[in-house]
Design a protein around this motif. Structure first.
Motif, PDB file in Angstrom:
ATOM      1  N   ALA A 182     -21.333 -11.211 -77.880  1.00 28.37           N
ATOM      2  CA  ALA A 182     -21.316 -12.269 -76.870  1.00 28.37           C
ATOM      3  C   ALA A 182     -20.287 -11.967 -75.777  1.00 28.37           C
ATOM      4  O   ALA A 182     -20.530 -12.203 -74.588  1.00 28.37           O
ATOM      5  CB  ALA A 182     -21.016 -13.608 -77.546  1.00 28.37           C
ATOM      6  N   LEU A 183     -19.115 -11.412 -76.190  1.00 30.55           N
ATOM      7  CA  LEU A 183     -18.075 -11.077 -75.216  1.00 30.55           C
ATOM      8  C   LEU A 183     -18.547  -9.976 -74.262  1.00 30.55           C
ATOM      9  O   LEU A 183     -18.356 -10.055 -73.049  1.00 30.55           O
ATOM     10  CB  LEU A 183     -16.811 -10.634 -75.964  1.00 30.55           C
ATOM     11  N   LEU A 184     -19.200  -8.929 -74.796  1.00 32.10           N
ATOM     12  CA  LEU A 184     -19.697  -7.837 -73.950  1.00 32.10           C
ATOM     13  C   LEU A 184     -20.752  -8.354 -72.972  1.00 32.10           C
ATOM     14  O   LEU A 184     -20.833  -7.895 -71.833  1.00 32.10           O
ATOM     15  CB  LEU A 184     -20.287  -6.727 -74.824  1.00 32.10           C
ATOM     16  N   GLY A 185     -21.564  -9.313 -73.433  1.00 36.83           N
ATOM     17  CA  GLY A 185     -22.564  -9.873 -72.526  1.00 36.83           C
ATOM     18  C   GLY A 185     -21.929 -10.626 -71.371  1.00 36.83           C
ATOM     19  O   GLY A 185     -22.339 -10.493 -70.220  1.00 36.83           O
ATOM     20  N   ARG A 186     -20.878 -11.433 -71.667  1.00 39.29           N
ATOM     21  CA  ARG A 186     -20.204 -12.172 -70.600  1.00 39.29           C
ATOM     22  C   ARG A 186     -19.449 -11.237 -69.664  1.00 39.29           C
ATOM     23  O   ARG A 186     -19.379 -11.481 -68.456  1.00 39.29           O
ATOM     24  CB  ARG A 186     -19.248 -13.202 -71.205  1.00 39.29           C
ATOM     25  N   ALA A 187     -18.871 -10.180 -70.227  1.00 41.52           N
ATOM     26  CA  ALA A 187     -18.115  -9.236 -69.396  1.00 41.52           C
ATOM     27  C   ALA A 187     -19.016  -8.562 -68.374  1.00 41.52           C
ATOM     28  O   ALA A 187     -18.578  -8.204 -67.279  1.00 41.52           O
ATOM     29  CB  ALA A 187     -17.440  -8.191 -70.280  1.00 41.52           C
ATOM     30  N   ILE A 196     -11.120  -2.761 -77.124  1.00 42.07           N
ATOM     31  CA  ILE A 196     -12.265  -3.117 -76.277  1.00 42.07           C
ATOM     32  C   ILE A 196     -11.944  -4.338 -75.432  1.00 42.07           C
ATOM     33  O   ILE A 196     -12.237  -4.391 -74.226  1.00 42.07           O
ATOM     34  CB  ILE A 196     -13.502  -3.369 -77.160  1.00 42.07           C
ATOM     35  N   ILE A 197     -11.326  -5.368 -76.041  1.00 37.67           N
ATOM     36  CA  ILE A 197     -10.972  -6.583 -75.302  1.00 37.67           C
ATOM     37  C   ILE A 197     -10.022  -6.252 -74.157  1.00 37.67           C
ATOM     38  O   ILE A 197     -10.152  -6.767 -73.041  1.00 37.67           O
ATOM     39  CB  ILE A 197     -10.358  -7.612 -76.272  1.00 37.67           C
ATOM     40  N   TYR A 208     -26.467  -8.669 -80.679  1.00 40.20           N
ATOM     41  CA  TYR A 208     -26.003  -9.991 -80.275  1.00 40.20           C
ATOM     42  C   TYR A 208     -25.497 -10.016 -78.828  1.00 40.20           C
ATOM     43  O   TYR A 208     -24.895 -11.000 -78.402  1.00 40.20           O
ATOM     44  CB  TYR A 208     -24.881 -10.455 -81.206  1.00 40.20           C
ATOM     45  N   VAL A 209     -25.709  -8.938 -78.056  1.00 39.59           N
ATOM     46  CA  VAL A 209     -25.264  -8.909 -76.658  1.00 39.59           C
ATOM     47  C   VAL A 209     -26.313  -9.624 -75.809  1.00 39.59           C
ATOM     48  O   VAL A 209     -27.434  -9.131 -75.676  1.00 39.59           O
ATOM     49  CB  VAL A 209     -25.077  -7.458 -76.166  1.00 39.59           C
ATOM     50  N   PRO A 210     -25.992 -10.797 -75.227  1.00 37.74           N
ATOM     51  CA  PRO A 210     -27.000 -11.509 -74.420  1.00 37.74           C
ATOM     52  C   PRO A 210     -27.200 -10.852 -73.063  1.00 37.74           C
ATOM     53  O   PRO A 210     -26.300 -10.220 -72.512  1.00 37.74           O
ATOM     54  CB  PRO A 210     -26.399 -12.914 -74.278  1.00 37.74           C
ATOM     55  N   ARG A 211     -28.423 -10.960 -72.544  1.00 33.84           N
ATOM     56  CA  ARG A 211     -28.783 -10.485 -71.201  1.00 33.84           C
ATOM     57  C   ARG A 211     -28.531  -9.002 -71.021  1.00 33.84           C
ATOM     58  O   ARG A 211     -28.337  -8.528 -69.906  1.00 33.84           O
ATOM     59  CB  ARG A 211     -28.035 -11.280 -70.126  1.00 33.84           C
ATOM     60  N   ALA A 212     -28.492  -8.239 -72.123  1.00 36.82           N
ATOM     61  CA  ALA A 212     -28.243  -6.801 -72.014  1.00 36.82           C
ATOM     62  C   ALA A 212     -29.531  -6.081 -71.632  1.00 36.82           C
ATOM     63  O   ALA A 212     -30.637  -6.504 -71.959  1.00 36.82           O
ATOM     64  CB  ALA A 212     -27.704  -6.248 -73.331  1.00 36.82           C
ATOM     65  N   GLY A 259      -9.945 -12.668 -75.957  1.00 38.28           N
ATOM     66  CA  GLY A 259      -9.751 -12.579 -77.398  1.00 38.28           C
ATOM     67  C   GLY A 259     -10.004 -13.893 -78.113  1.00 38.28           C
ATOM     68  O   GLY A 259     -10.487 -13.902 -79.252  1.00 38.28           O
ATOM     69  N   ARG A 260      -9.671 -15.020 -77.470  1.00 35.95           N
ATOM     70  CA  ARG A 260      -9.889 -16.306 -78.134  1.00 35.95           C
ATOM     71  C   ARG A 260     -11.367 -16.619 -78.305  1.00 35.95           C
ATOM     72  O   ARG A 260     -11.738 -17.380 -79.194  1.00 35.95           O
ATOM     73  CB  ARG A 260      -9.192 -17.407 -77.322  1.00 35.95           C
ATOM     74  N   SER A 261     -12.239 -16.020 -77.455  1.00 35.60           N
ATOM     75  CA  SER A 261     -13.676 -16.213 -77.657  1.00 35.60           C
ATOM     76  C   SER A 261     -14.159 -15.475 -78.895  1.00 35.60           C
ATOM     77  O   SER A 261     -15.250 -15.755 -79.395  1.00 35.60           O
ATOM     78  CB  SER A 261     -14.439 -15.719 -76.429  1.00 35.60           C
TER      79      SER A 261
END
Length: 925
Positions: A891-896, A853-854, A914-918, A810-812
């Motif tokens: 960004a959070l979904l990409g890291r997850a 979601i988080i 904005y989802v990286p590497r998706a 959540g802090r991200s």
């Protein structure tokens, strides 16, 4: 568990679709509405829940409407470390197939009900149903926060990470306090039971008192409204009466002015009639003047055109005589040209025949040279076909010979060398294996007197004197390896020599040299052949020319020159080059061709000079013919133009006569109706009549303007419209006043003042009862919360791993001030941000969805390394987030996705840009 591939056939609106999913990372599946995104999740659930013979409504619902087809689902996944392929078809041609690949590569298969039971068992053993339902977020469920306390994999993960075992026992005091607390409050802290009912009674009493007071206020408002409506109605009625008087005055004025308007309309009608009569007389005068002018003009034109006709006819007759003379001269020149052309054709045939004979002489020489070249090509090709040796083969043989030398050198260095010499008369016998006599081909079995031999021993050597002594020499263990290397090198060389069909390396080199010579000879011969046949095969041209020249058959006309021996020797052991070469069966046969003596060049030159002279004469005749044709054409053209001019002059003269007759006839007819002198008189009289009527109309219009008759009708229409509007407004005010007075009368009958007083007394009594219950409820709450704080200390340590994961994620998104608190079910109960602490239900819709979601991503992170892990699936989420939050959540979904399998289904791909590497998968309809 990891999903790898899902295939749907005849499933709702999906005819046939396969979706491949990466085993780890974030996958965004994009498709329009009704394209079948949610069907993917539904299909995975149905394939494990319902056997193929199920008659459930859920199975019948997935069959496409109006189609007698069988819904089918195939899912490929990893479950418990094993790879599963599970296929099920319902309703028609029902079938179930399960294939499992074990970690060691073994494959097992089941079909029918056995396959269903096995798949159901494996799914139940490896997938926790609570965790699966928690992490699979269906369409419209993104706002529901998970309560995963019953998910066994999560409990195992938090227990292992926190070191705090789960203990469901509680002390009797806590139970009693909790029981008392729950009499007044729910677990979420909301009033319940009698306490909640009392609060509801207070609210209802307050509402009743408020409604009674509001009813009294409404009565006072109606009184004021009725007074205002009465005043407005009186004012409007007065203005309406005044306006109706104005309408009556305008009606009287309109009656008085209607007579003047009628008289003006009558005079206007008379004026229009007078104008029409004047225009008619004016047209008659103009038409009479035109007829007089036409008769004069046509009379003059008739005389002029008749004279032109006579002159043109005489010119046309003279032109016809000129044409006759030109055509006679043309006929004489045509006859001359035909004579000259016949002469040219005779000489051209002679020259063509002589040139054909010259070409035949050239082609015969070319053909003889071509026969020799083709023999060279055939011989060289035969040599090349017989040679199997090329540069690569020679290189391979050289490598093989070098390896033999190297192997033998190694053998000589690595095995014992034995020298045996016979000294006496006793026989010496030799035997053994792996013996090499050096330069000698064979190892002798015995030695002659004074004989000797030197041997390399790679195996065993036995030297014996029968009946006296026997000596054995054995090589070491490495000798067998060295001997095998020698044998392998020798075998390799023999195979290559056999393939090349030569006895040794020098013979192969000699064959390669001969092949190079034959190839060079072949290339040179082919270049010569292409040069000789660049204009076509001379044999075909020779046959055409001999046929055209008409030579007799049966006489030898061409003798092939002897073929030169090719510059390549025959291959040893092969047939001769010329023994293999056979002539082409389709080659031209010269045996029956008769060839005349070679052509005399002077004869051809004489014929060509004759042809040139004949062509010069023909050109002169053609020039004369062109001049004669031009002269004849010019004469014909002039004659045609003169004849055409005469015909046109005659036509114009006849037309002018007709027009003159018509004009005279029209003039006489007009005079019969009205004489010329009467036409002008009638026009003058009509003009006076129009002027008189216009004067009368002007006088009447002055009376109309003075009385304002033209404006009265418009003023009356405007006044009537205003009166109608005022009457409508008066009716509306009258109805509103009646309605308000009716409400006031009804309020007087209802006794609103009494109702207000009663409601206030009831409210006081209910509030007293509520305050008593509230004191007891607050006491129970204080005791419950005091005990709860002590329990929360232990609970905090137990829930700390999940809470830590949620806060880290959540802090991200929200920043460092983000904190959460979990309840006993490990569900998020409260959130703190920038110092403001709120319960989850008090958050905005977007914040609740983001928190849900988080939380699911944190749960997935905790269990991602265990056997019970499952994919996280979001169907149509992030619908309430602004652009800034979408960027952070993306960004959070990409890291997850780095820790597990995240699957997102959406019809709005912009939410996840904005989802990286998706990995993006597009579903087409």
């Amino acid at each position: 568990m990891r999903l790898h591939r899902l295939t749907l056939r005849n499933f709702r609106g999906v005819k046939d679709r396969t979706v491949d999913l990466p085993g780890i990372g974030t996958t965004v599946i994009v498709g329009d509405n009704e394209v079948g995104k949610s069907s993917l999740v539904e299909a995975f659930a149905l394939v494990f829940d319902f056997p193929d013979d199920s008659k459930s409504t859920r199975i019948r619902d997935i069959q496409p409407v109006g189609q007698d087809v069988a819904p089918e689902v195939t899912v490929e996944l990893t479950l418990g470390g094993r790879e599963l392929t599970y296929t099920k078809r319902w309703l028609k041609n029902r079938s179930t197939e399960l294939s499992v690949v074990e970690p060691d590569g073994r494959r097992q298969s089941w079909t029918g009900r056995e396959a269903h039971n096995e798949a159901e068992r494996r799914f139940a053993e490896n997938v926790d149903p609570v965790l699966w339902q928690t992490l699979m977020v269906g369409q419209g469920q993104s706002l529901v926060l998970p309560t995963p306390a019953d998910a066994e994999p999560l409990i195992t993960a938090v227990t292992a990470e926190s070191g705090t075992p789960v203990d469901g026992a509680s002390m009797p005091l806590v139970t009693a306090v909790e029981h008392e607390y729950l009499r007044y409050w729910t677990r979420g802290g909301r009033p319940t039971g009698d306490f909640a009912k009392s609060a509801q009674h207070v609210a209802a009493a307050e509402l009743a008192a408020e409604q009674a007071l509001k009813a009294m206020d409404e009565v006072l408002a109606d009184i004021r409204r009725a007074e205002r409506l009465a005043l407005d109605l009186a004012d409007l009625s007065g203005r309406l009466d005044e306006h109706l008087l104005t309408v009556e005055e305008l009606r009287e004025r309109k009656k008085a002015t209607d007579e003047i308007l009628l008289r003006r309309d009558s005079i206007r009608s008379r004026a229009e009639t007078a104008r029409a009569r004047l225009e008619n007389h004016t047209r008659t005068r103009l038409e009479r003047e035109r007829l007089l002018v036409d008769v004069e003009r046509f009379t003059k034109a008739d005389g002029e055109l008749a004279e032109r006709w006579t002159d043109a006819d005489q010119v046309a007759r003279k032109a016809a005589e000129t044409v006759h003379a030109a055509e006679a001269a043309l006929a004489e020149v045509v006859e001359l040209k035909d004579e000259r052309r016949a002469e040219v054709q005779d000489v051209e045939r002679l020259v063509s025949s002589l040139m054909d004979r010259a070409e035949l002489d050239r082609l015969l020489g070319q053909q003889a040279e071509l026969v020799d070249v083709r023999a060279r090509i055939a011989a060289a090709g035969t040599v090349l076909d017989a040679i199997l040796v090329d540069d690569a083969m020679v290189n391979a043989l050289e490598d093989a010979r070098a390896k033999i030398v190297e192997a033998r050198a190694a053998l000589a260095a690595g095995v014992p060398e034995v020298s045996v010499r016979r000294l006496g008369g006793e026989a010496v016998e030799l035997s053994g294996t792996g013996l090499d006599a050096g330069s000698k081909r064979n190892v002798p079995s015995s030695l002659d007197e004074d004989g000797s031999v030197e041997l390399l021993v790679s195996g065993e050597l036995v030297v014996g004197v029968p009946g006296q002594v026997e000596v054995r020499v054995r090589a070491g263990g490495e000798a067998a390896t060295l001997r095998a290397a020698v044998d392998e090198a020798v075998r390799r060389e023999k195979d290559l020599l056999k393939k090349a069909r030569v006895k040794d390396l020098p013979a192969a080199r000699e064959l390669l040299r001969k092949g190079d010579l034959a190839s060079a000879e072949l290339q040179e011969a082919r270049r010569t052949e292409r040069s000789l046949t660049s204009g076509g095969d001379p044999a075909e041209r020779i046959a055409v020319l001999t046929s055209r020249l008409g030579f007799a058959e049966g006489e030898e006309v061409f003798e092939e020159p002897p073929s030169k021996q090719p510059a390549v020797e025959s291959v040893p052991g092969q047939m001769s080059l010329f023994e293999q070469f056979e002539p082409d069966e389709n080659a031209f046969d010269f045996e029956d061709l008769e060839i005349p003596e070679p052509l005399d060049i002077g004869e051809l030159a004489t014929a060509q000079r004759r042809l040139e002279n004949a062509r010069t004469g023909l050109a002169e005749a053609e020039r004369l013919l062109g001049d004669a044709e031009f002269a004849a054409a010019q004469a014909r053209k002039a004659a045609d133009e003169d004849r055409s001019e005469a015909q046109q002059a005659r036509a114009r003269a006849e037309l002018a006569g007709e027009r003159l007759a018509a004009a005279v006839e029209a003039l006489e007819a007009a005079r019969a109706l009205l004489a010329d002198e009467d036409v002008e008189t009638a026009e003058v009289e009509a003009t006076g009549e129009v002027e008189a009527v216009l004067d009368e109309l002007t006088a009447v219009q002055e009376q109309v303007d003075a009385a304002g008759a033209d404006q009265v009708a418009g003023e009356l229409a405007d006044a009537l419209a205003v009166a109608t509007r005022l009457q409508g407004e008066r009716d509306v005010l009258r109805d509103s006043l009646r309605t308000t007075e009716g409400r006031l009368e009804q309020s007087g009958r209802d006794g609103l003042a009494t109702r207000r007083d009663t409601a206030e007394l009831d409210l006081a009594a209910i509030r007293s009862e509520y305050e008593s219950l509230k004191r007891r409820a607050d006491a129970a709450r204080r005791v419950y919360e005091t005990l709860g704080r002590h329990r929360a200390e232990a609970q905090t340590k137990y829930s700390e791993p999940l809470q830590t994961r949620i806060e880290a994620l959540g802090r991200s998104v929200y920043g460092p001030s983000f904190r959460v608190w979990l309840d006993d079910d490990l569900a998020v109960a409260e959130r703190e941000l920038d110092g403001a602490r709120l319960r989850v239900e008090s958050l905005s819709t977007g914040a609740q969805e983001q928190l849900a979601i988080i939380t699911r991503l944190a749960i997935s992170h905790l269990v991602s390394t265990g056997e019970g892990s499952v994919p996280v699936i979001f169907d149509d989420a992030l619908g309430w987030s602004d652009k800034a939050r979408l960027r952070d959540m993306g960004a959070l979904l990409g890291r997850a996705g780095d820790h597990g399998q995240i699957i997102i289904l959406t019809c709005m791909p912009d939410r996840y840009e904005y989802v990286p590497r998706a990995t993006y998968l597009k579903l087409e309809s």
